[in-house]
Write a protein that holds these residues in place. Structure first.
Motif, PDB file in Angstrom:
ATOM      1  N   ALA A 177       0.840  -1.192   0.000  1.00  0.00           N
ATOM      2  CA  ALA A 177       0.000   0.000   0.000  1.00  0.00           C
ATOM      3  C   ALA A 177       0.878   1.246   0.000  1.00  0.00           C
ATOM      4  O   ALA A 177       1.797   1.362   0.817  1.00  0.00           O
ATOM      5  CB  ALA A 177      -0.918   0.006   1.219  1.00  0.00           C
ATOM      6  N   LYS A 178       0.593   2.150  -0.923  1.00  0.00           N
ATOM      7  CA  LYS A 178       1.340   3.397  -0.978  1.00  0.00           C
ATOM      8  C   LYS A 178       0.906   4.305   0.162  1.00  0.00           C
ATOM      9  O   LYS A 178      -0.276   4.605   0.321  1.00  0.00           O
ATOM     10  CB  LYS A 178       1.107   4.087  -2.328  1.00  0.00           C
ATOM     11  CG  LYS A 178       1.937   5.343  -2.518  1.00  0.00           C
ATOM     12  CD  LYS A 178       1.766   5.909  -3.917  1.00  0.00           C
ATOM     13  CE  LYS A 178       2.641   7.146  -4.109  1.00  0.00           C
ATOM     14  NZ  LYS A 178       2.517   7.693  -5.484  1.00  0.00           N
ATOM     15  N   ILE A 179       1.877   4.765   0.958  1.00  0.00           N
ATOM     16  CA  ILE A 179       1.582   5.617   2.103  1.00  0.00           C
ATOM     17  C   ILE A 179       1.801   7.085   1.770  1.00  0.00           C
ATOM     18  O   ILE A 179       0.923   7.921   1.935  1.00  0.00           O
ATOM     19  CB  ILE A 179       2.442   5.210   3.311  1.00  0.00           C
ATOM     20  CG1 ILE A 179       2.228   3.724   3.647  1.00  0.00           C
ATOM     21  CG2 ILE A 179       2.110   6.084   4.518  1.00  0.00           C
ATOM     22  CD1 ILE A 179       0.792   3.352   3.947  1.00  0.00           C
ATOM     23  N   TRP A 180       2.987   7.393   1.271  1.00  0.00           N
ATOM     24  CA  TRP A 180       3.316   8.771   0.910  1.00  0.00           C
ATOM     25  C   TRP A 180       4.553   8.765   0.022  1.00  0.00           C
ATOM     26  O   TRP A 180       5.563   8.158   0.384  1.00  0.00           O
ATOM     27  CB  TRP A 180       3.568   9.610   2.159  1.00  0.00           C
ATOM     28  CG  TRP A 180       4.027  11.003   1.850  1.00  0.00           C
ATOM     29  CD1 TRP A 180       3.249  12.063   1.488  1.00  0.00           C
ATOM     30  CD2 TRP A 180       5.383  11.459   1.831  1.00  0.00           C
ATOM     31  NE1 TRP A 180       4.031  13.164   1.257  1.00  0.00           N
ATOM     32  CE2 TRP A 180       5.355  12.824   1.469  1.00  0.00           C
ATOM     33  CE3 TRP A 180       6.613  10.856   2.092  1.00  0.00           C
ATOM     34  CZ2 TRP A 180       6.502  13.598   1.355  1.00  0.00           C
ATOM     35  CZ3 TRP A 180       7.764  11.624   1.989  1.00  0.00           C
ATOM     36  CH2 TRP A 180       7.702  12.967   1.626  1.00  0.00           C
ATOM     37  N   GLY A 181       4.463   9.432  -1.121  1.00  0.00           N
ATOM     38  CA  GLY A 181       5.617   9.514  -2.008  1.00  0.00           C
ATOM     39  C   GLY A 181       6.152   8.129  -2.340  1.00  0.00           C
ATOM     40  O   GLY A 181       5.418   7.250  -2.795  1.00  0.00           O
TER      41      GLY A 181
END
Length: 229
Positions: A177-181
């Motif tokens: 899962a992409k969290i940030w940047g």
């Protein structure tokens, strides 16, 4: 006669114009409906590095565990060749058998993951994959034994630094899962099956680096912190 002929020519030309206009409109509409958007995502999308957090926690709280990192190549957000390397260790006193067991050694896995999501360019990934894994390790095994009440024999034994090895394969399913940047968090579960092994001279080893405890580790899991580069 001339007027009738001119009228026929005009009607014919009008019909031809209408047919051509209808064909143009139909072709234009078809292109709008069936046009495939050009994929501008390059084949090589970089790579990512990750570390596993579950193994160190297990090692801190229990008798065994691993420290593991991986390098994964991103090909078109769809195929992900991966190389995993780790270091496993164990130190265990069995309360039932009184066996003492100790080992520590590196291990590696190599394989490939496939992104299973329909939209592969969102940054989130659901993947399935396969791995080949290998470790060569040395074990120390000791038993305090007891004195035979009839013959007086000492039944204790110990081996030190005996070389063992194991080859195995894994089927992997996981989610990133992409969290940030560039930061992702992910977990995966693994089904393991050994294909070749060399155990100690006194039997099966209690723990195998990268594989886990002997006999009951068909299923494993990781929780990863991932950085895309």
């Amino acid at each position: 006669m001339t007027l009738q002929r001119n009228t026929s020519i005009y009607i014919s030309r009008l019909a031809i114009s209408l047919i051509m206009l209808t064909a143009y409109v139909a072709m234009h509409a078809q292109n709008k409906i069936f046009a495939v958007q050009k994929d501008t995502v390059p084949f090589f999308k970089g790579f990512s590095i990750s570390i596993d957090l579950a193994g160190p926690v297990m090692r801190t709280l229990g008798d065994y565990g691993e420290y593991e990192a991986s390098l994964r190549i991103n090909l078109h957000n769809q195929y992900f060749p991966i190389f995993e390397i780790g270091y496993g260790s164990a130190k265990h006193d069995d309360e039932v058998t009184s066996l003492y067991y100790k080992t520590q050694a590196p291990y590696f896995r190599i394989g490939c993951d496939l992104n299973l999501l329909k939209n592969k360019h969102t940054g989130n990934r659901m993947f399935g994959g396969l791995r080949y894994a290998f470790t060569s390790y040395k074990v120390d095994i000791a038993h305090p034994g007891m004195q035979d009440p009839v013959w007086g024999w000492d039944t204790s034994f110990s081996i030190t630094g005996e070389t063992c090895s194991q080859h195995w394969i894994e089927a992997v399913f996981g989610i990133d899962a992409k969290i940030w940047g560039p930061l992702h968090l992910g977990w995966n579960v693994r089904y393991k099956r050994r294909i070749a092994h060399k155990d100690s001279s006194v039997g099966n080893t209690w723990y195998i680096p990268g594989y886990g405890k002997y006999g009951d580790t068909r299923i494993g899991a990781n929780f990863n912190v991932i950085i895309d580069i």
